[in-house]
Design a protein around this motif. Structure first.
Motif, PDB file in Angstrom:
ATOM      1  N   ALA A  78     -36.819  14.478  68.374  1.00 53.96           N
ATOM      2  CA  ALA A  78     -38.064  15.049  68.890  1.00 53.96           C
ATOM      3  C   ALA A  78     -39.270  14.540  68.118  1.00 53.96           C
ATOM      4  N   ASP A  79     -40.405  14.548  68.799  1.00 53.94           N
ATOM      5  CA  ASP A  79     -41.651  14.173  68.139  1.00 53.94           C
ATOM      6  C   ASP A  79     -41.979  15.182  67.052  1.00 53.94           C
ATOM      7  N   ASP A  80     -42.572  14.696  65.974  1.00 49.63           N
ATOM      8  CA  ASP A  80     -43.031  15.573  64.913  1.00 49.63           C
ATOM      9  C   ASP A  80     -44.455  15.981  65.255  1.00 49.63           C
ATOM     10  N   LYS A  81     -44.632  17.195  65.738  1.00 49.12           N
ATOM     11  CA  LYS A  81     -45.931  17.672  66.204  1.00 49.12           C
ATOM     12  C   LYS A  81     -46.927  17.861  65.065  1.00 49.12           C
ATOM     13  N   SER A  82     -46.460  17.832  63.811  1.00 55.53           N
ATOM     14  CA  SER A  82     -47.375  18.014  62.691  1.00 55.53           C
ATOM     15  C   SER A  82     -48.125  16.723  62.359  1.00 55.53           C
ATOM     16  N   LYS A  83     -47.644  15.599  62.839  1.00 56.63           N
ATOM     17  CA  LYS A  83     -48.308  14.320  62.593  1.00 56.63           C
ATOM     18  C   LYS A  83     -49.324  14.073  63.693  1.00 56.63           C
ATOM     19  N   LYS A  84     -50.577  14.029  63.324  1.00 57.19           N
ATOM     20  CA  LYS A  84     -51.639  13.900  64.318  1.00 57.19           C
ATOM     21  C   LYS A  84     -52.534  12.715  63.973  1.00 57.19           C
ATOM     22  N   ASP A  85     -51.949  11.554  63.842  1.00 57.94           N
ATOM     23  CA  ASP A  85     -52.732  10.381  63.448  1.00 57.94           C
ATOM     24  C   ASP A  85     -53.211   9.537  64.626  1.00 57.94           C
ATOM     25  N   GLY A  86     -52.893   9.903  65.872  1.00 57.07           N
ATOM     26  CA  GLY A  86     -53.437   9.227  67.029  1.00 57.07           C
ATOM     27  C   GLY A  86     -52.634   8.061  67.571  1.00 57.07           C
TER      28      GLY A  86
END
Length: 61
Positions: A2-10
């Motif tokens: 699953a995607d790691d939703k805490s990483k928000k680097d774009g």
């Protein structure tokens, strides 16, 4: 995995994943398509959001 939703680097915003049901659902709803049509577009035209959006617009015409 699953995607790691805490990483928000774009890095992920410019792609549509055909293997993520929520992304396919959003893409389909955005363009008024079925989920199957959305998956076909993503697989045929690639995961780049701009390319997939353009293909969906052409399909609607």
């Amino acid at each position: 995995m699953a995607d790691d939703k805490s990483k928000k680097d774009g890095r992920d915003w410019a792609k549509v994943s055909a293997s993520e049901p929520y992304e396919v659902s959003y893409f389909a709803k955005k363009h008024g398509l079925t989920s199957e049509q959305a998956r076909e577009i993503i697989k045929k035209h690639g995961p780049t959001r701009s390319d997939a959006d353009a293909a969906a617009e052409r399909m609607k015409k």
